[in-house]
Design a protein around this motif. Structure first.
Motif: not given
Length: 681
Positions: A36, A38, A222-223, A225-230, A232-233
């Motif tokens: 992964n 990310a 998928l990659y 999208g998850r990275l953007e979310t992480q 932002k969080e």
């Protein structure tokens, strides 16, 4: 204080660079996490924040933008671990993907195994429809045929669908209607339309590129999208920009839509950085030489410009999207050394990677690699690797080379030296492929060495190739990441328009480019609010030729009556430059109109070195093997002051880069604190 961050994921390490608003540059390296990527990205940003004495949330809150290069698409192709893809194409054409161009990679190898296509035959379905080459509808889209095909792909568990109808570059209505039909039945499927990915002539290139896009697209979506979310969080609310194979950056949405354009994401950053260094160092002709842990990338900067190619393959799959002309070799610091049944020493292309890594990393590696040889020969300090964070296992590396030497009938030291000679020969041959085999004399170029391992090889390679100048920047180990901050927003568009210059209507050509510019401007305006520039090129050939050449149209004014004559003249000049002749009595043929829409981003400042007074860079002496053991001086890269000279044999090292100077080499520290090395025979 504000920051710009770039993250480059490599096969062994993930490099992270942070540049502050005053130009101060901080960089760190962390192990890559192939399972992964990310994880390694977030770990790297956290380590950068620690180096800047900030919390990660503080750093990200002050970050204007993040540029990112990754190997998700590359790994998926190389390892055949992409999505389960179905292909919808014009009835009777489903086997184009498997027939390819009718040529084998090794045409005289009668035992060459047939490569399995990315989409098996049962998932390649013909749909009853037909568009003619002039855009006229020969057979309307048959809804029953289409619905049957979609239901079959759904029942097979397909998650991604490539749609490539014959001549859809002239009229995309059938592909658009097919997309709507798929969405109605499979709303979560990734859909790759050839009219979006590559709307140009040549069926195999178009279908192959569209299928590759469908194969890697879901993984990229998928990659990212998850990275953007992480991110932002963690406190980041700026744009995440992805570097694409053509060397420009684009938002995540564009990288997902044309996912195949991320296949050369990482290496493209190195060439972008090389172009900026060529400008700063007033060295318009450079061979860029990037040696990482798994592979090496070689390219040319000629007259300050890089070359794009639309004829690239990755893992034997054709990807006809514009990409930087980069030659990749399976040779790097992690390349594994072994003795073949013939008794010959071989190095690579297999790599120890980051897991388990070379033996000296103490991470479970069991076979000797190039980095192990560098430790045995004294080129790397086992007690001061990565700034002292890691203690390298010299004894383990020596034991491995004892065993390798026994197989070769030589000592451990001679075996380690042999590994360096073999890998240097491979790298030199790669540079010859990029230059001599293309009619370019490498002796008129300088050699820009970067990547974690380049400094140990670059001066010897220059000597082997009679190159007299070598440049090694202080951020050599992370130049690909740094380069991502020195590039531009870029959107590539292409449209087929076939015709000879003496019969083409100039109004048609002018209107086509105007449409491409309007589309580019509209899309770029949704990305950023800065000025947009356009770069026009044409893909052209003589009628009897089976290949096209790119013709820049900078000096062609399409608003004038003699525009087609100007186009012919531009083609003839380009043909002369490439092949030393042209045919004035023949009218060249325009095949594709191509437009690059470019949004210029603020340049990263490069401040002068802040090193102290001369004479403080000495760090003692170390035994290294250069044909025989010699005690040579060791210098701290970061403490060399502008104008300070270091003669070889010697070692110059920083936390992430080690440069080996041999007898006759003289390195001068530049105003930026980089090394400008004169290499003598």
């Amino acid at each position: 204080m504000s920051y710009r961050i770039a993250v480059d994921v490599g096969g062994t390490f993930t490099d992270v660079v942070g540049v502050s608003s005053d130009g101060s540059t901080t960089f760190v390296k962390v192990p890559s996490t192939p399972q992964n990527q990310a994880i390694g990205t977030i770990n790297g940003i956290a380590k950068l924040a620690n180096a800047l004495k900030l919390d990660m949330s503080e750093l990200l809150a002050q970050t204007e933008r993040i540029a990112h290069g990754m190997t998700v698409a590359t790994n998926a192709l190389l390892e055949r671990k992409g999505a389960k893809v179905g292909l919808l194409t014009t009835e009777g054409h489903r086997d184009v993907l498997e027939m390819r161009e009718g040529l084998k990679p090794e045409r005289y190898n009668m035992r060459l195994a047939r490569q399995e296509p990315l989409v098996p035959r049962r998932l390649r379905l013909g749909v009853r429809e037909r568009v003619r080459s002039d855009g006229a509808i020969e057979v309307p889209l048959d809804r029953g045929s289409l619905e049957t095909a979609i239901e079959h792909l759904k029942s097979e568990g397909v998650t991604s669908i490539a749609v490539c109808y014959l001549h859809s570059y002239r009229d995309a209505r059938h592909e658009r209607e097919t997309e709507q039909a798929i969405r109605a039945v499979m709303p979560d499927a990734y859909i790759s339309l050839s009219c979006d990915v590559l709307p140009q002539i040549k069926e195999y290139e178009r279908v192959s590129t569209t299928v590759v896009n469908a194969y890697v697209g879901p993984l990229i979506a998928l990659y990212l999208g998850r990275l953007e979310t992480q991110l932002k969080e963690a406190g980041f609310d700026g744009p995440l920009l992805i570097i694409l194979s053509h060397g420009g950056v684009a938002p995540v949405s564009q990288a997902i839509q044309v996912a195949a354009s991320t296949v050369l994401s990482g290496p493209a950053g190195g060439l972008a950085g090389g172009r900026r260094i060529a400008e700063i160092m007033n060295a318009p002709d450079l061979i860029t030489f990037d040696v990482g842990g798994t592979s090496s990338d070689i390219s040319l900067i000629a007259d300050g410009a890089v070359t794009l190619s639309s004829d690239r393959t990755m893992a034997n799959e054709r990807i006809a999207l514009p990409s930087l002309d980069i030659i990749t070799l399976g040779a790097g610091g992690g390349s594994i050394a072994r003795v073949e049944a013939s008794g010959l020493l071989e190095v690579g292309p297999e790599s120890a990677g980051s897991v388990p890594g070379p033996i000296c990393y103490r991470s479970g590696g069991t076979v000797p690699a190039v980095t192990d040889a560098s430790v045995v020969l004294g080129y790397l300090d086992p007690n001061n690797f990565a700034g002292g964070e890691t203690k390298l296992d010299l004894d383990g590396a020596m034991t491995a080379f004892d065993a390798l030497g026994q197989k070769l009938g030589v000592s451990a030291i001679e075996a380690a030296e042999g590994v360096h000679r073999v890998v240097n020969t491979q790298l030199a041959e790669g540079i010859r492929v990029a230059t001599v085999r293309r009619g370019v004399d490498p002796r008129r170029f300088g050699l820009l060495g970067f990547g974690g391992a380049a400094g140990l090889h670059v001066t010897e390679l220059a000597r082997m190739l009679d190159i007299e100048r070598v440049i090694v920047p202080r951020m050599a180990s992370v130049l690909s990441a740094w380069g991502m901050l020195n590039t531009e927003l870029r959107l590539e568009a292409v449209q087929t328009l076939v015709g000879e210059t003496d019969t083409l209507d100039v109004t048609t050509v002018r209107d086509l480019f105007s449409e491409l510019e309007k589309s580019g401007r509209d899309q770029m305006s949704s990305w950023f609010d800065g000025p947009v520039a356009f770069r026009r090129t044409a893909e052209m050939r003589y009628g009897e030729q089976v290949f096209e050449i790119d013709v820049p149209l900078d000096n062609v004014d399409l608003s004038t009556p003699d525009a087609m004559q100007q186009l012919k003249t531009a083609f003839e000049k380009r043909h002369d430059d490439l092949y030393a002749y042209h045919l004035p009595e023949q009218a060249p043929v325009l095949i594709n109109a191509r437009l690059a829409s470019v949004g210029v981003l603020p340049e990263v400042p490069v401040p002068d070195s802040e090193a102290g007074s001369a004479g403080n860079a000495g760090r003692g002496r170390r035994n290294v093997y250069l044909g025989e053991w010699a005690e040579v001086p060791v210098y701290a890269f970061n403490y060399l002051v502008p104008g300070e000279k270091v003669e070889g044999p010697s070692v110059i090292e920083s936390d992430t880069t080690t440069v080996l100077l041999r007898q006759g080499d003289v390195a001068t520290s530049t105003p930026q604190g980089w090394l400008d090395i004169a290499v003598r025979p």
